[in-house]
Scaffold this motif. Structure first.
Motif, PDB file in Angstrom:
ATOM      1  N   GLU A 192      21.541  -9.496  47.869  1.00 50.60           N
ATOM      2  CA  GLU A 192      20.579  -9.271  48.945  1.00 50.60           C
ATOM      3  C   GLU A 192      20.434 -10.581  49.738  1.00 50.60           C
ATOM      4  O   GLU A 192      20.139 -11.621  49.154  1.00 50.60           O
ATOM      5  N   PRO A 193      20.665 -10.555  51.068  1.00 50.97           N
ATOM      6  CA  PRO A 193      20.443 -11.804  51.813  1.00 50.97           C
ATOM      7  C   PRO A 193      18.973 -12.227  51.699  1.00 50.97           C
ATOM      8  O   PRO A 193      18.096 -11.377  51.607  1.00 50.97           O
ATOM      9  N   ILE A 194      18.742 -13.544  51.674  1.00 54.15           N
ATOM     10  CA  ILE A 194      17.359 -14.035  51.586  1.00 54.15           C
ATOM     11  C   ILE A 194      16.611 -13.623  52.858  1.00 54.15           C
ATOM     12  O   ILE A 194      17.107 -13.820  53.976  1.00 54.15           O
ATOM     13  N   ASP A 195      15.450 -13.040  52.687  1.00 51.26           N
ATOM     14  CA  ASP A 195      14.647 -12.602  53.821  1.00 51.26           C
ATOM     15  C   ASP A 195      13.757 -13.772  54.260  1.00 51.26           C
ATOM     16  O   ASP A 195      12.695 -14.013  53.673  1.00 51.26           O
ATOM     17  N   TYR A 196      14.218 -14.471  55.303  1.00 48.24           N
ATOM     18  CA  TYR A 196      13.487 -15.671  55.722  1.00 48.24           C
ATOM     19  C   TYR A 196      12.236 -15.348  56.545  1.00 48.24           C
ATOM     20  O   TYR A 196      11.605 -16.248  57.075  1.00 48.24           O
ATOM     21  N   SER A 197      11.895 -14.042  56.634  1.00 50.34           N
ATOM     22  CA  SER A 197      10.582 -13.737  57.200  1.00 50.34           C
ATOM     23  C   SER A 197       9.529 -13.784  56.087  1.00 50.34           C
ATOM     24  O   SER A 197       8.340 -13.916  56.350  1.00 50.34           O
ATOM     25  N   ILE A 198       9.984 -13.694  54.828  1.00 46.31           N
ATOM     26  CA  ILE A 198       9.051 -13.814  53.693  1.00 46.31           C
ATOM     27  C   ILE A 198       9.167 -15.206  53.072  1.00 46.31           C
ATOM     28  O   ILE A 198       8.177 -15.882  52.842  1.00 46.31           O
ATOM     29  N   VAL A 199      10.406 -15.634  52.812  1.00 39.51           N
ATOM     30  CA  VAL A 199      10.650 -16.975  52.275  1.00 39.51           C
ATOM     31  C   VAL A 199      10.592 -17.948  53.447  1.00 39.51           C
ATOM     32  O   VAL A 199      11.229 -17.725  54.479  1.00 39.51           O
ATOM     33  N   ASP A 200       9.816 -19.011  53.281  1.00 39.44           N
ATOM     34  CA  ASP A 200       9.563 -19.936  54.406  1.00 39.44           C
ATOM     35  C   ASP A 200      10.642 -21.021  54.466  1.00 39.44           C
ATOM     36  O   ASP A 200      10.732 -21.886  53.594  1.00 39.44           O
ATOM     37  N   LYS A 201      11.436 -20.929  55.548  1.00 42.24           N
ATOM     38  CA  LYS A 201      12.540 -21.885  55.703  1.00 42.24           C
ATOM     39  C   LYS A 201      12.031 -23.319  55.813  1.00 42.24           C
ATOM     40  O   LYS A 201      12.705 -24.270  55.398  1.00 42.24           O
ATOM     41  N   SER A 202      10.840 -23.493  56.391  1.00 38.51           N
ATOM     42  CA  SER A 202      10.318 -24.851  56.598  1.00 38.51           C
ATOM     43  C   SER A 202       9.913 -25.498  55.275  1.00 38.51           C
ATOM     44  O   SER A 202       9.662 -26.692  55.214  1.00 38.51           O
ATOM     45  N   LYS A 203       9.854 -24.686  54.213  1.00 41.79           N
ATOM     46  CA  LYS A 203       9.500 -25.242  52.905  1.00 41.79           C
ATOM     47  C   LYS A 203      10.747 -25.484  52.059  1.00 41.79           C
ATOM     48  O   LYS A 203      10.688 -25.537  50.828  1.00 41.79           O
ATOM     49  N   ILE A 204      11.900 -25.586  52.725  1.00 38.51           N
ATOM     50  CA  ILE A 204      13.156 -25.840  52.018  1.00 38.51           C
ATOM     51  C   ILE A 204      13.766 -27.122  52.575  1.00 38.51           C
ATOM     52  O   ILE A 204      13.763 -27.331  53.789  1.00 38.51           O
ATOM     53  N   GLU A 205      14.261 -27.957  51.705  1.00 43.61           N
ATOM     54  CA  GLU A 205      14.974 -29.178  52.106  1.00 43.61           C
ATOM     55  C   GLU A 205      15.975 -28.814  53.212  1.00 43.61           C
ATOM     56  O   GLU A 205      16.812 -27.930  53.018  1.00 43.61           O
ATOM     57  N   PRO A 206      15.888 -29.474  54.378  1.00 48.89           N
ATOM     58  CA  PRO A 206      16.743 -29.077  55.503  1.00 48.89           C
ATOM     59  C   PRO A 206      18.228 -29.036  55.123  1.00 48.89           C
ATOM     60  O   PRO A 206      18.722 -29.916  54.417  1.00 48.89           O
ATOM     61  N   GLY A 207      18.896 -27.975  55.569  1.00 51.69           N
ATOM     62  CA  GLY A 207      20.330 -27.852  55.327  1.00 51.69           C
ATOM     63  C   GLY A 207      20.687 -27.054  54.084  1.00 51.69           C
ATOM     64  O   GLY A 207      21.856 -26.793  53.830  1.00 51.69           O
ATOM     65  N   PHE A 208      19.688 -26.650  53.299  1.00 54.94           N
ATOM     66  CA  PHE A 208      20.008 -25.965  52.040  1.00 54.94           C
ATOM     67  C   PHE A 208      19.533 -24.510  51.995  1.00 54.94           C
ATOM     68  O   PHE A 208      19.598 -23.877  50.957  1.00 54.94           O
ATOM     69  N   ALA A 209      19.030 -23.991  53.134  1.00 61.28           N
ATOM     70  CA  ALA A 209      18.594 -22.600  53.151  1.00 61.28           C
ATOM     71  C   ALA A 209      19.822 -21.713  53.363  1.00 61.28           C
ATOM     72  O   ALA A 209      20.235 -21.441  54.478  1.00 61.28           O
ATOM     73  N   ASP A 210      20.417 -21.261  52.271  1.00 60.68           N
ATOM     74  CA  ASP A 210      21.648 -20.464  52.344  1.00 60.68           C
ATOM     75  C   ASP A 210      21.348 -19.014  52.696  1.00 60.68           C
ATOM     76  O   ASP A 210      20.229 -18.542  52.544  1.00 60.68           O
TER      77      ASP A 210
END
Lengths: 278, 368
Positions: free
Chosen positions: B123-141
């Motif tokens: 399942e692709p990560i749903d970045y509307s629920i998982v917050d991309k800004s709370k991930i070390e930049p460059g590692f949100a696969d």
């Protein structure tokens, strides 16, 4: 009439129980594995071609055979001596033999592998004794080598070889040996010309059991080999779980099964092991 | 009665029962009245209200409970089962292909997630629920979101090399200057990078990895490698018992060994090969993708990430967490700005493409 019918029903049920269990739980999955080996990642024989042409795979197979042969040879030799003392020794000696055979037999293979590490590692008991007694001045690298893998496997396999050997030795009529000595034969002549041939069936049975069992060894080489002794069983695991190359893993499994079947059939033809279960 | 409404009634009854406001008999009467008693029975949680989180077992089970799952259960009423059997790529593939997925959220290798994801199993990560800004930049696969960071580092016998400690993979390979046996990782991740760095490859030009060159370098060191470890505990034992004088270890294990030996074994982040572990959701997971994503989002909270660092030594995936890290844990924080700068990030992309083939070659080399 009713009881005859009941007996027939019972016979049918008993006769069919095994096939009914074997078919869905063994034959069907096995056919599935066979199908994988021919269909993944795409239909064709490429997995089997790799099995016989890839040098790395052949190296794993040859290493497996070399180690298994060595283990079989040492195990059967040790087991022969143990079985002899077990069958013909004094009651006290028999008790010691039973302890030596059964205690390791009941301990898990994992615990035994780690036990060998504790014994053989650089700061382990074996090196401590050798250093203390002045036999060596620097600790030996005993563990995480082919030596420790063979040792661990032999330790596991010896009891499995003792049982068929002890079984044939018990069936030998002592009068035959007595007759041989009575006719003037020396002890060694009697052993090699009367005793040994009579135990041949047991030797072959022990060889088959140990060799086939050794081919499937996984934990002992993985733990005691320091990651360097990859044998066929672990290689199949790697294809299944690490590299997810299921088709090739399946082909390796089918290949291993075929080798075991051929070897067993050959040895069964040479000596009929059914004679063992008289 | 409308089906969804009926389900809502059951949910209400269930939550009241679980909160202790209803006794069992009243609950069953209520369920019978709704005509659903056969569908759900108290005490036997169905798939929907239990989330199965899969990690690698051992100390990670109580640590995940502390850091992530207890608070999630409290907040949502969802019970969580932690399964420590290890989400190997082959195991995740088995789950998907069997058609009966039992795992909801897996703490997997990002490259496994990529590989299986491209085969349509993740399942692709749903970045509307998982917050991309709370991930070390460059590692949100696309197919995994970092759960934490860990590193592959140089650990060494400080009683021998304390005066002039090793600080690069070139030192690690230098058995003249740093005599003694070595240990490397059997499953290869990071080892090829270490070999290439030792061979003088510029860290910025590491990828795509030159496998043959790396293997040649490893072959040179092989006579000095006592063991290719397969479990973290094994790598610790090798150093603790002095069987090796230097090892390629996970930083978490290196730090535990340093503590156990009271400083006789030390380690460095210099040239460490750092990588995230990735929250991964297999398609058709029992609790549904939404619940799984909500769990992943829940774990992003800086406070929880710091608990995991304190329990296991795993570096936070959320950069905001570093500010909350107590001073005595700053030195083991693999993803803090200053420690990150000393390390090199492993590229999951390369592994997704080449891991299988390279591992076959690597194992052939170490087994020969």
């Amino acid at each position: 009439m009713g009881s005859v019918r009941q007996t027939q029903v019972l016979q049918t049920v008993l006769l069919w129980t095994l096939p009914v269990l074997v078919l869905p739980f063994y034959i069907a999955p096995l056919l599935g594995v066979f199908e994988w080996s021919l269909s993944r990642p795409e239909p064709g024989l490429q997995n089997y071609v790799r099995l016989v042409t890839d040098g790395d795979v052949i190296a794993v197979l040859l290493r497996t055979f070399r180690i298994c042969l060595l283990v079989t040879l040492i195990s059967v030799l040790c087991a022969y001596l143990l079985a002899y003392h077990w069958v013909f020794g004094s009651p006290a000696r028999r008790l010691i033999m039973e302890i030596c055979i059964f205690i390791p037999f009941w301990i898990s293979v994992l615990i035994r592998a780690f036990g060998w590490i504790v014994l053989l590692r650089t700061k382990g008991v074996a090196n401590d004794i050798l250093l203390f007694s002045g036999v060596i001045s620097d600790p030996l690298y005993l563990v995480r080598t082919e030596f420790s893998v063979v040792l661990g496997m032999v330790h596991f396999m010896v009891p499995f070889a003792v049982f068929p050997l002890a079984s044939v030795m018990r069936q030998i009529d002592p009068k035959i040996l007595l007759a041989s000595r009575g006719m003037g034969a020396s002890a060694s002549f009697t052993f090699f010309n009367a005793f040994l041939p009579l135990t041949l069936a047991g030797i072959v049975a022990a060889i088959i059991i140990v060799f086939v069992f050794s081919l499937g060894f996984f934990i002992t080489p993985a733990v005691l080999g320091g990651g360097k002794i990859v044998m066929i069983a672990e290689y199949i695991y790697i294809q299944m779980f690490q590299t997810t190359n299921w088709g090739f893993g399946a082909a390796l499994s089918v290949g291993l099964l075929a080798i075991v079947a051929i070897l067993s059939a050959l040895l069964f033809r040479v000596i009929r092991p059914e004679r063992l279960v008289r | 009665m409308n089906k969804d409404f009926k389900r809502d009634c059951v949910d209400l009854l269930r939550s009241k029962y679980e909160a202790g406001q209803l006794n069992r008999r009243t609950l069953l009467a209520g369920l019978t009245a709704l005509g659903v008693s056969a569908v759900w029975r108290p005490g036997k949680a169905g798939a929907a209200d239990q989330l199965v989180v899969v990690n690698w077992g051992g100390d990670a089970i109580p640590a995940y409970e502390q850091a992530f799952t207890k608070s999630f259960s409290t907040a949502t009423g969802t019970t969580i089962q932690i399964d420590g059997s290890g989400p190997l790529e082959g195991s995740m593939k088995t789950q998907f292909e069997s058609g009966s997925v039992r795992w909801d959220v897996c703490d997997a290798e990002p490259y496994s997630a990529l590989r299986l994801g491209r085969a349509g199993m993740i399942e692709p990560i749903d970045y509307s629920i998982v917050d991309k800004s709370k991930i070390e930049p460059g590692f949100a696969d696309e197919f995994s979101a970092p759960s934490y960071f860990y590193s592959h580092v140089i650990a060494y016998d400080a009683t021998k090399f304390g005066a002039k400690p090793p600080s690069s993979w070139a030192d690690f390979w230098d058995v003249e200057k740093y005599p003694g046996k070595r240990t490397l990782y059997k499953w290869m991740t990071g080892v090829l990078e270490a070999a290439l760095l030792a061979d003088g490859v510029d860290p910025a030009e590491l990828y795509p990895l030159d496998v043959d060159r790396a293997l040649a370098k490893i072959e040179g060191l092989k006579p000095h490698v006592a063991s290719f470890w397969q479990s973290g505990a094994e790598s610790q034992q090798l150093l603790r018992d002095g069987e090796v004088s230097m090892g390629f270890l996970w930083h978490t294990r290196a730090s535990l060994t340093e503590r156990d030996t009271e400083g006789d074994v030390r380690w460095t982040f210099d040239q460490g090969l750092v990588t995230p572990s990735g929250w991964t959701v297999i398609k058709n997971n029992p609790s549904g993708a939404k619940t799984a994503m909500e769990f992943i989002a829940h774990c992003q909270k800086p406070e929880y990430q710091v608990i995991l660092l304190q329990e296991l030594g795993n570096g936070p995936a959320n950069p905001a967490a570093h500010a909350l890290v107590p001073a005595d844990f700053a030195s083991v924080d693999a993803s803090s700005k200053e420690n990150f700068a000393r390390q090199i990030a492993i590229q999951s992309e390369w592994y997704a493409e080449h891991f299988g083939g390279a591992l076959d070659k690597y194992l052939a080399l170490i087994g020969s």
